[in-house]
Scaffold this motif. Sequence first.
Motif, PDB file in Angstrom:
ATOM      1  N   VAL A   6       3.520   5.874  -5.848  1.00  0.00           N
ATOM      2  CA  VAL A   6       3.333   5.911  -7.303  1.00  0.00           C
ATOM      3  C   VAL A   6       2.130   6.787  -7.664  1.00  0.00           C
ATOM      4  O   VAL A   6       2.192   7.601  -8.591  1.00  0.00           O
ATOM      5  CB  VAL A   6       3.168   4.489  -7.864  1.00  0.00           C
ATOM      6  CG1 VAL A   6       2.880   4.542  -9.371  1.00  0.00           C
ATOM      7  CG2 VAL A   6       4.424   3.654  -7.606  1.00  0.00           C
ATOM      8  N   SER A   7       1.025   6.626  -6.932  1.00  0.00           N
ATOM      9  CA  SER A   7      -0.173   7.418  -7.204  1.00  0.00           C
ATOM     10  C   SER A   7       0.103   8.910  -7.081  1.00  0.00           C
ATOM     11  O   SER A   7      -0.328   9.713  -7.922  1.00  0.00           O
ATOM     12  CB  SER A   7      -1.295   7.020  -6.241  1.00  0.00           C
ATOM     13  OG  SER A   7      -1.688   5.680  -6.443  1.00  0.00           O
ATOM     14  N   GLU A   8       0.820   9.304  -6.023  1.00  0.00           N
ATOM     15  CA  GLU A   8       1.114  10.720  -5.817  1.00  0.00           C
ATOM     16  C   GLU A   8       1.990  11.280  -6.931  1.00  0.00           C
ATOM     17  O   GLU A   8       1.787  12.409  -7.391  1.00  0.00           O
ATOM     18  CB  GLU A   8       1.790  10.910  -4.456  1.00  0.00           C
ATOM     19  CG  GLU A   8       0.870  10.724  -3.269  1.00  0.00           C
ATOM     20  CD  GLU A   8      -0.270  11.730  -3.268  1.00  0.00           C
ATOM     21  OE1 GLU A   8       0.014  12.939  -3.312  1.00  0.00           O
ATOM     22  OE2 GLU A   8      -1.437  11.300  -3.235  1.00  0.00           O
ATOM     23  N   VAL A   9       2.962  10.499  -7.369  1.00  0.00           N
ATOM     24  CA  VAL A   9       3.848  10.962  -8.440  1.00  0.00           C
ATOM     25  C   VAL A   9       3.084  11.094  -9.752  1.00  0.00           C
ATOM     26  O   VAL A   9       3.252  12.077 -10.493  1.00  0.00           O
ATOM     27  CB  VAL A   9       5.043  10.002  -8.593  1.00  0.00           C
ATOM     28  CG1 VAL A   9       5.809  10.268  -9.889  1.00  0.00           C
ATOM     29  CG2 VAL A   9       5.986  10.141  -7.402  1.00  0.00           C
ATOM     30  N   LEU A  10       2.210  10.128 -10.058  1.00  0.00           N
ATOM     31  CA  LEU A  10       1.495  10.153 -11.328  1.00  0.00           C
ATOM     32  C   LEU A  10       0.367  11.180 -11.357  1.00  0.00           C
ATOM     33  O   LEU A  10      -0.180  11.456 -12.428  1.00  0.00           O
ATOM     34  CB  LEU A  10       0.953   8.760 -11.652  1.00  0.00           C
ATOM     35  CG  LEU A  10       2.007   7.696 -11.979  1.00  0.00           C
ATOM     36  CD1 LEU A  10       1.335   6.374 -12.333  1.00  0.00           C
ATOM     37  CD2 LEU A  10       2.921   8.146 -13.125  1.00  0.00           C
ATOM     38  N   LYS A  24       2.445   3.301 -17.664  1.00  0.00           N
ATOM     39  CA  LYS A  24       1.846   2.341 -18.595  1.00  0.00           C
ATOM     40  C   LYS A  24       1.116   1.218 -17.862  1.00  0.00           C
ATOM     41  O   LYS A  24       0.304   0.511 -18.465  1.00  0.00           O
ATOM     42  CB  LYS A  24       2.929   1.710 -19.481  1.00  0.00           C
ATOM     43  CG  LYS A  24       3.689   2.680 -20.362  1.00  0.00           C
ATOM     44  CD  LYS A  24       4.814   1.959 -21.082  1.00  0.00           C
ATOM     45  CE  LYS A  24       5.690   2.916 -21.865  1.00  0.00           C
ATOM     46  NZ  LYS A  24       6.838   2.222 -22.492  1.00  0.00           N
ATOM     47  N   MET A  25       1.428   1.044 -16.597  1.00  0.00           N
ATOM     48  CA  MET A  25       0.862  -0.044 -15.805  1.00  0.00           C
ATOM     49  C   MET A  25      -0.428   0.415 -15.124  1.00  0.00           C
ATOM     50  O   MET A  25      -0.714   1.606 -15.054  1.00  0.00           O
ATOM     51  CB  MET A  25       1.898  -0.520 -14.780  1.00  0.00           C
ATOM     52  CG  MET A  25       3.174  -1.031 -15.414  1.00  0.00           C
ATOM     53  SD  MET A  25       4.556  -1.253 -14.245  1.00  0.00           S
ATOM     54  CE  MET A  25       3.912  -2.576 -13.212  1.00  0.00           C
ATOM     55  N   LYS A  26      -1.184  -0.548 -14.631  1.00  0.00           N
ATOM     56  CA  LYS A  26      -2.450  -0.251 -13.972  1.00  0.00           C
ATOM     57  C   LYS A  26      -2.321  -0.423 -12.462  1.00  0.00           C
ATOM     58  O   LYS A  26      -1.523  -1.210 -11.972  1.00  0.00           O
ATOM     59  CB  LYS A  26      -3.543  -1.178 -14.505  1.00  0.00           C
ATOM     60  CG  LYS A  26      -3.878  -0.987 -15.978  1.00  0.00           C
ATOM     61  CD  LYS A  26      -4.973  -1.927 -16.416  1.00  0.00           C
ATOM     62  CE  LYS A  26      -5.332  -1.731 -17.884  1.00  0.00           C
ATOM     63  NZ  LYS A  26      -6.404  -2.667 -18.323  1.00  0.00           N
ATOM     64  N   TYR A  27      -3.164   0.321 -11.758  1.00  0.00           N
ATOM     65  CA  TYR A  27      -3.273   0.146 -10.302  1.00  0.00           C
ATOM     66  C   TYR A  27      -3.932  -1.201 -10.014  1.00  0.00           C
ATOM     67  O   TYR A  27      -4.864  -1.589 -10.713  1.00  0.00           O
ATOM     68  CB  TYR A  27      -4.107   1.273  -9.713  1.00  0.00           C
ATOM     69  CG  TYR A  27      -4.354   1.122  -8.232  1.00  0.00           C
ATOM     70  CD1 TYR A  27      -3.474   1.666  -7.314  1.00  0.00           C
ATOM     71  CD2 TYR A  27      -5.467   0.428  -7.770  1.00  0.00           C
ATOM     72  CE1 TYR A  27      -3.696   1.520  -5.954  1.00  0.00           C
ATOM     73  CE2 TYR A  27      -5.686   0.285  -6.415  1.00  0.00           C
ATOM     74  CZ  TYR A  27      -4.800   0.817  -5.512  1.00  0.00           C
ATOM     75  OH  TYR A  27      -5.013   0.668  -4.172  1.00  0.00           O
ATOM     76  N   PRO A  28      -3.472  -1.947  -9.001  1.00  0.00           N
ATOM     77  CA  PRO A  28      -2.337  -1.651  -8.121  1.00  0.00           C
ATOM     78  C   PRO A  28      -1.028  -2.111  -8.753  1.00  0.00           C
ATOM     79  O   PRO A  28      -0.950  -3.203  -9.299  1.00  0.00           O
ATOM     80  CB  PRO A  28      -2.663  -2.481  -6.869  1.00  0.00           C
ATOM     81  CG  PRO A  28      -3.420  -3.671  -7.390  1.00  0.00           C
ATOM     82  CD  PRO A  28      -4.222  -3.156  -8.563  1.00  0.00           C
ATOM     83  N   TRP A  29      -0.020  -1.272  -8.668  1.00  0.00           N
ATOM     84  CA  TRP A  29       1.292  -1.645  -9.153  1.00  0.00           C
ATOM     85  C   TRP A  29       1.919  -2.703  -8.241  1.00  0.00           C
ATOM     86  O   TRP A  29       2.674  -3.543  -8.706  1.00  0.00           O
ATOM     87  CB  TRP A  29       2.186  -0.413  -9.205  1.00  0.00           C
ATOM     88  CG  TRP A  29       1.642   0.658 -10.066  1.00  0.00           C
ATOM     89  CD1 TRP A  29       1.878   0.840 -11.413  1.00  0.00           C
ATOM     90  CD2 TRP A  29       0.752   1.716  -9.679  1.00  0.00           C
ATOM     91  NE1 TRP A  29       1.188   1.931 -11.877  1.00  0.00           N
ATOM     92  CE2 TRP A  29       0.487   2.499 -10.833  1.00  0.00           C
ATOM     93  CE3 TRP A  29       0.148   2.080  -8.469  1.00  0.00           C
ATOM     94  CZ2 TRP A  29      -0.344   3.613 -10.811  1.00  0.00           C
ATOM     95  CZ3 TRP A  29      -0.687   3.188  -8.437  1.00  0.00           C
ATOM     96  CH2 TRP A  29      -0.928   3.941  -9.591  1.00  0.00           C
ATOM     97  N   PHE A  30       1.582  -2.630  -6.963  1.00  0.00           N
ATOM     98  CA  PHE A  30       2.093  -3.564  -5.959  1.00  0.00           C
ATOM     99  C   PHE A  30       0.902  -4.138  -5.179  1.00  0.00           C
ATOM    100  O   PHE A  30      -0.056  -3.418  -4.885  1.00  0.00           O
ATOM    101  CB  PHE A  30       3.048  -2.859  -4.996  1.00  0.00           C
ATOM    102  CG  PHE A  30       4.249  -2.268  -5.670  1.00  0.00           C
ATOM    103  CD1 PHE A  30       5.408  -3.002  -5.827  1.00  0.00           C
ATOM    104  CD2 PHE A  30       4.212  -0.960  -6.152  1.00  0.00           C
ATOM    105  CE1 PHE A  30       6.522  -2.455  -6.454  1.00  0.00           C
ATOM    106  CE2 PHE A  30       5.321  -0.409  -6.776  1.00  0.00           C
ATOM    107  CZ  PHE A  30       6.475  -1.167  -6.935  1.00  0.00           C
ATOM    108  N   ASP A  35       0.826  -1.200   0.000  1.00  0.00           N
ATOM    109  CA  ASP A  35       0.000   0.000   0.000  1.00  0.00           C
ATOM    110  C   ASP A  35       0.867   1.259   0.000  1.00  0.00           C
ATOM    111  O   ASP A  35       0.539   2.253  -0.652  1.00  0.00           O
ATOM    112  CB  ASP A  35      -0.920   0.016   1.220  1.00  0.00           C
ATOM    113  CG  ASP A  35      -1.986  -1.068   1.167  1.00  0.00           C
ATOM    114  OD1 ASP A  35      -2.286  -1.557   0.055  1.00  0.00           O
ATOM    115  OD2 ASP A  35      -2.506  -1.439   2.236  1.00  0.00           O
ATOM    116  N   ALA A  36       1.972   1.211   0.740  1.00  0.00           N
ATOM    117  CA  ALA A  36       2.876   2.366   0.789  1.00  0.00           C
ATOM    118  C   ALA A  36       3.471   2.646  -0.583  1.00  0.00           C
ATOM    119  O   ALA A  36       3.544   3.802  -1.019  1.00  0.00           O
ATOM    120  CB  ALA A  36       3.980   2.122   1.811  1.00  0.00           C
TER     121      ALA A  36
END
Length: 225
Positions: A69-73, A168-174, A63-64
């Motif tokens: 990643v979400s904040e950067v994108l 290019k990837m979808k959530y969740p990345w991790f 989640d961290a």
Amino acid sequence: MRLEKEIALEDIVYGGHRRVHLVTAIPTLGMVPIEFVVAFGRLQFPVNGVNESMIVKNMEVGDARNYVVSEVLKRPEEKRPQYIFFLGDDMLPPWDGLIKLEEEMATGKWDVLTGLYYWKGEPPMPLVLRNSHVGRLLPGRDYEVGDVVWVDVSGVDFTLIKVSTLAKMKYPWFKTGPTKLSDGRVVKHTEDVWFGAELKKVGGTWGVHTGVRVAHIDVKSGMIY
């Protein structure tokens, strides 16, 4: 002499060499060993760029990472950093480790690049994995120390990732398992295994730089792997 047109501050901050180059992201529960503090203080960052830090406390590690990643994108594409650098709070990197990763990234061969570190166990084993997370590559048999080798999975606690690839990837990345597959099976996995599978879907390449040897400390025992 009076300027006819004001220049907005954001045009200066994000223009040219002032664009943020690297975001260092450290997931943590809030208490870190002094060895990490010393090693992080010695770590050299790439020059001629702007580096930011994001410390994410008290979140499950997958989640961290997703939060970072979400904040950067969320930023406009032209204001995004080139890389996210994930650093675990139990890692003791060499002073030049990040510089070596970035130099290898400049070859254009990799979307993700990790330093070489070992699983904390007996015996300690290198996190250099192919064939999902089953086939482990070993020094002397599959590579020589100093080589940069492609993998399906490695740890993400000393890892440089291109932001353009994450986009290019979808959530969740991790995602930390268990996960139910389409055939009904339920599999347990760590967040890095999920990330490796998602990276493959967009044709991304993951390498381990075995010349960047990162110590891995067990906080409870003080043992270093």
